[in-house]
Design a protein around this motif. Structure first.
Motif, PDB file in Angstrom:
ATOM      1  N   ALA A  21      -7.269   6.508  -1.369  1.00  0.00           N
ATOM      2  CA  ALA A  21      -6.506   6.529  -0.235  1.00  0.00           C
ATOM      3  C   ALA A  21      -5.133   7.153  -0.668  1.00  0.00           C
ATOM      4  N   ALA A  22      -5.041   8.104  -1.475  1.00  0.00           N
ATOM      5  CA  ALA A  22      -3.718   8.518  -1.871  1.00  0.00           C
ATOM      6  C   ALA A  22      -3.166   9.164  -0.742  1.00  0.00           C
ATOM      7  N   GLY A  23      -1.748   8.770  -0.593  1.00  0.00           N
ATOM      8  CA  GLY A  23      -0.948   9.414   0.527  1.00  0.00           C
ATOM      9  C   GLY A  23      -1.038   8.466   2.053  1.00  0.00           C
ATOM     10  N   VAL A  24      -1.930   7.518   1.898  1.00  0.00           N
ATOM     11  CA  VAL A  24      -2.124   6.759   3.208  1.00  0.00           C
ATOM     12  C   VAL A  24      -1.050   5.505   3.177  1.00  0.00           C
ATOM     13  N   ASP A  25      -0.249   5.404   4.075  1.00  0.00           N
ATOM     14  CA  ASP A  25       0.726   4.520   4.353  1.00  0.00           C
ATOM     15  C   ASP A  25      -0.113   2.982   4.666  1.00  0.00           C
ATOM     16  N   ILE A  26      -0.298   2.207   3.760  1.00  0.00           N
ATOM     17  CA  ILE A  26      -1.106   1.123   4.015  1.00  0.00           C
ATOM     18  C   ILE A  26      -0.304  -0.106   4.709  1.00  0.00           C
ATOM     19  N   ALA A  27      -0.477  -0.226   5.953  1.00  0.00           N
ATOM     20  CA  ALA A  27       0.497  -1.249   6.629  1.00  0.00           C
ATOM     21  C   ALA A  27      -0.083  -2.859   6.652  1.00  0.00           C
ATOM     22  N   TYR A  28      -1.443  -2.869   6.283  1.00  0.00           N
ATOM     23  CA  TYR A  28      -1.979  -4.327   6.380  1.00  0.00           C
ATOM     24  C   TYR A  28      -3.002  -4.472   5.124  1.00  0.00           C
ATOM     25  N   ARG A  29      -3.092  -5.820   4.749  1.00  0.00           N
ATOM     26  CA  ARG A  29      -4.229  -5.998   3.827  1.00  0.00           C
ATOM     27  C   ARG A  29      -5.526  -5.385   3.945  1.00  0.00           C
ATOM     28  N   PRO A  30      -6.179  -4.701   3.113  1.00  0.00           N
ATOM     29  CA  PRO A  30      -7.427  -4.086   3.287  1.00  0.00           C
ATOM     30  C   PRO A  30      -8.428  -4.893   3.446  1.00  0.00           C
ATOM     31  N   ALA A  31      -9.431  -4.558   4.128  1.00  0.00           N
ATOM     32  CA  ALA A  31     -10.776  -5.546   4.444  1.00  0.00           C
ATOM     33  C   ALA A  31     -11.750  -4.813   3.302  1.00  0.00           C
ATOM     34  N   VAL A  32     -12.666  -5.447   2.931  1.00  0.00           N
ATOM     35  CA  VAL A  32     -13.874  -4.873   1.863  1.00  0.00           C
ATOM     36  C   VAL A  32     -14.944  -5.237   2.627  1.00  0.00           C
ATOM     37  N   SER A  33     -16.196  -4.545   2.843  1.00  0.00           N
ATOM     38  CA  SER A  33     -17.431  -4.694   3.299  1.00  0.00           C
ATOM     39  C   SER A  33     -18.335  -5.133   2.079  1.00  0.00           C
ATOM     40  N   ARG A  34     -19.613  -5.605   2.929  1.00  0.00           N
ATOM     41  CA  ARG A  34     -20.433  -6.165   1.735  1.00  0.00           C
ATOM     42  C   ARG A  34     -20.856  -4.997   1.054  1.00  0.00           C
ATOM     43  N   ASP A  35     -21.198  -3.913   1.474  1.00  0.00           N
ATOM     44  CA  ASP A  35     -21.475  -2.650   0.639  1.00  0.00           C
ATOM     45  C   ASP A  35     -20.564  -1.878   0.003  1.00  0.00           C
ATOM     46  N   GLY A  36     -19.396  -2.440  -0.185  1.00  0.00           N
ATOM     47  CA  GLY A  36     -18.400  -1.736  -1.010  1.00  0.00           C
ATOM     48  C   GLY A  36     -17.645  -0.692  -0.293  1.00  0.00           C
ATOM     49  N   LYS A  37     -17.483  -0.719   0.962  1.00  0.00           N
ATOM     50  CA  LYS A  37     -16.418   0.052   1.486  1.00  0.00           C
ATOM     51  C   LYS A  37     -14.946  -0.610   1.854  1.00  0.00           C
ATOM     52  N   VAL A  38     -13.944  -0.045   1.628  1.00  0.00           N
ATOM     53  CA  VAL A  38     -12.622  -0.669   1.936  1.00  0.00           C
ATOM     54  C   VAL A  38     -12.125  -0.045   3.209  1.00  0.00           C
ATOM     55  N   VAL A  39     -11.792  -0.990   4.109  1.00  0.00           N
ATOM     56  CA  VAL A  39     -11.126  -0.383   5.362  1.00  0.00           C
ATOM     57  C   VAL A  39      -9.682  -0.500   5.491  1.00  0.00           C
ATOM     58  N   LEU A  40      -8.792   0.395   5.461  1.00  0.00           N
ATOM     59  CA  LEU A  40      -7.518   0.318   5.591  1.00  0.00           C
ATOM     60  C   LEU A  40      -6.859   0.653   6.769  1.00  0.00           C
ATOM     61  N   SER A  41      -5.791   0.154   7.177  1.00  0.00           N
ATOM     62  CA  SER A  41      -5.132   0.347   8.485  1.00  0.00           C
ATOM     63  C   SER A  41      -3.480   0.965   8.208  1.00  0.00           C
ATOM     64  N   SER A  42      -3.304   1.912   8.706  1.00  0.00           N
ATOM     65  CA  SER A  42      -1.975   2.357   8.434  1.00  0.00           C
ATOM     66  C   SER A  42      -0.962   1.980   9.699  1.00  0.00           C
ATOM     67  N   GLY A  43      -1.440   1.278  10.494  1.00  0.00           N
ATOM     68  CA  GLY A  43      -0.615   0.955  11.578  1.00  0.00           C
ATOM     69  C   GLY A  43      -1.019   1.831  12.953  1.00  0.00           C
ATOM     70  N   THR A  44      -1.241   3.084  12.681  1.00  0.00           N
ATOM     71  CA  THR A  44      -1.730   4.074  13.625  1.00  0.00           C
ATOM     72  C   THR A  44      -3.031   4.808  13.450  1.00  0.00           C
ATOM     73  N   ARG A  45      -3.567   4.423  12.238  1.00  0.00           N
ATOM     74  CA  ARG A  45      -4.959   5.113  12.131  1.00  0.00           C
ATOM     75  C   ARG A  45      -5.718   4.148  11.185  1.00  0.00           C
ATOM     76  N   VAL A  46      -7.155   4.373  10.988  1.00  0.00           N
ATOM     77  CA  VAL A  46      -7.808   3.163  10.546  1.00  0.00           C
ATOM     78  C   VAL A  46      -8.773   4.171   9.634  1.00  0.00           C
ATOM     79  N   PHE A  47      -9.060   3.842   8.339  1.00  0.00           N
ATOM     80  CA  PHE A  47      -9.827   4.742   7.345  1.00  0.00           C
ATOM     81  C   PHE A  47     -10.756   3.831   6.633  1.00  0.00           C
ATOM     82  N   ALA A  48     -11.732   4.377   6.036  1.00  0.00           N
ATOM     83  CA  ALA A  48     -12.861   3.475   5.408  1.00  0.00           C
ATOM     84  C   ALA A  48     -13.029   4.544   4.039  1.00  0.00           C
ATOM     85  N   PHE A  49     -13.076   3.934   2.779  1.00  0.00           N
ATOM     86  CA  PHE A  49     -13.095   4.391   1.283  1.00  0.00           C
ATOM     87  C   PHE A  49     -14.074   3.991   0.713  1.00  0.00           C
ATOM     88  N   GLY A  50     -14.847   4.586  -0.140  1.00  0.00           N
ATOM     89  CA  GLY A  50     -15.770   3.589  -1.179  1.00  0.00           C
ATOM     90  C   GLY A  50     -15.169   3.160  -2.229  1.00  0.00           C
TER      91      GLY A  50
END
Length: 85
Positions: A21-50
């Motif tokens: 997630a290079a360039g993503v301004d992460i505003a909160y602690r990330p959450a990790v799913s059981r299948d290895g995806k990390v969910v990030l919130s910048s405060g205005t957008r939400v992203f999911a990365f492997g």
């Protein structure tokens, strides 16, 4: 956190670090799913990365950027939720 993204390290080989997630301004602690995806919130957008490959799975659209309530991401089953507070 800052816009440098999320640094992921392999605990068996600490030299094998990479940025997800290079360039993503992460505003909160990330959450990790059981299948290895990390969910990030910048405060205005939400992203999911492997975590394993660093690939982006999805992101909210610019229209979603109008959200009036942001929050920390939480993964529940196959859903990602934002929790305010």
């Amino acid at each position: 956190m800052n816009a440098d993204g999320l640094v992921v390290a392999d605990v068996t080989a600490l030299r094998n670090r990479r940025t997800v997630a290079a360039g993503v301004d992460i505003a909160y602690r990330p959450a990790v799913s059981r299948d290895g995806k990390v969910v990030l919130s910048s405060g205005t957008r939400v992203f999911a990365f492997g975590l394993s490959d660093g690939g982006q799975y999805w992101a909210t659209s610019a229209r979603f950027a109008d959200m009036t309530r942001g929050g920390a991401p939480v993964v529940v089953g196959d859903r990602a939720l934002l929790v305010d507070g």
